[in-house]
Enzyme design. Sequence first.
Site, PDB file in Angstrom:
ATOM      1  N   MET A   1       0.842  -1.181   0.000  1.00  0.00           N
ATOM      2  CA  MET A   1       0.000   0.000   0.000  1.00  0.00           C
ATOM      3  C   MET A   1       0.887   1.244   0.000  1.00  0.00           C
ATOM      4  SD  MET A   1      -2.685  -1.801   0.112  1.00  0.00           S
ATOM      5  CE  MET A   1      -1.857  -3.350  -0.277  1.00  0.00           C
ATOM      6  N   CYS A   2       0.482   2.270  -0.708  1.00  0.00           N
ATOM      7  CA  CYS A   2       1.267   3.500  -0.779  1.00  0.00           C
ATOM      8  C   CYS A   2       0.341   4.677  -1.049  1.00  0.00           C
ATOM      9  CB  CYS A   2       2.312   3.453  -1.899  1.00  0.00           C
ATOM     10  SG  CYS A   2       3.554   2.165  -1.753  1.00  0.00           S
TER      11      CYS A   2
END
Length: 428
Positions: free
Chosen positions: A1-2
């Site tokens: 996730m980013c």
Amino acid sequence: MCDTQVLVTDEAVWFAKNSDREPSEPQPVLRYSAVHDDRQKLVRVSHIEIEQVPDRLATILSQPVWCWGAEMGVNEAGVAIGNEAIFSKRASLHPGLLGMDLVRLGLERAATADAAIEVMTTLLERYGQGGAAGYKDQSFCYDSSFIVADAAGAWVLETAGRSWVARRVRGHAAISNALSIGADYERCSADLSAGRADFAAQFDTRLMPWFARSSSRRRLSMQCLSAQESPSMARFARHLRTHRHADRTLEHGSNADLCMHSAGLVRRHQTTGSLIAKLGAKGAQQWLTGTSAPCLSIFRPVTFDGEWSVLTDPDRRIEAPLWRRHEWLHRWALGDLRLRERLQVTRDEVEARMFVASADGSSAGLQQADRLAAAWHKVLWESLSTLPAPKLSRHWRRIAARDGIDPTRAAGAATKLLAEPTIRERGA
């Protein structure tokens, strides 16, 4: 996730990213020199070999230790690129280019954002994308989206297999872990040119973006960006440290947090590196943590020459000394509220002095800021040997025992580690 964000103003283009990866995965900051007239015909990227080019730009990369590519970075021409995992219907474990490979390739081979889009999409169409993209988890795979920026503007580039679309940024933009471009793209791969389909509707999946709270994080980023009337390094640092519910403890956070903390099966990843870049006509300024959890880290300046405390020598890439050293401090603070409060209060005071010292962008000012960051980190690090063992959650005790970074069992280990010259802060 980013989460990756960009803000286009009359003065400069601001680029920022939190890179969320597995909590055990080191992500050191490395600087690679420019290359001219290289005779090597091929280069081995993460999973495949591709054609090499003879001339390459110098880069500063935030790079997972196992990977040829990078989560994010800036090149000497002032181009910044960051990528996001996209769990499209075409994501595959079949070896190809990783999104992280495309980040590095775009930075090495392009002096403008427009040229980087051309480089990345040409390579994507030729070689495809795919392959294991995890550190411990070799079944983890995804496609990628990107923000590509320079002083003149920015693009959002989104992909599904070899297909891609791109849209120029007007004002500000943010991407998380879901496709965001529908039919409003300005450039696209040849297979899409016959008709203007809704790219996100055609290729995105629902389950992973829902678990990842991608839409919530993107909305939060867009809210923060729209409120940036006078952007600054300090404001972007606060933005990247955002927790959706500030009154909750870190382990009870959410996948909707921009500053992510690993907490178990549903929230396996956490922020392992952060970058802020100001891309202006007079050049780029870049600040990185080089460490996990921006809310428990300090941003440090770095340029394309000189010595900087955030950098790891490429020969010591696997060791990732700064990242691993900070993990003791990070994990201790997770289980020690007093240390966490002291860390954050003193960090905010020091960072304010750093941003003032470096406001003119001079080498002397940036070096002073770097010395302040190094000294702060050294003082906090040395304090660990005087503290009782923290109380970590069961999830973090498992991670700590596996990694050999376990403050609950090794409160005295800090004293031993302090005696090692390799872990002392530069200039402190």
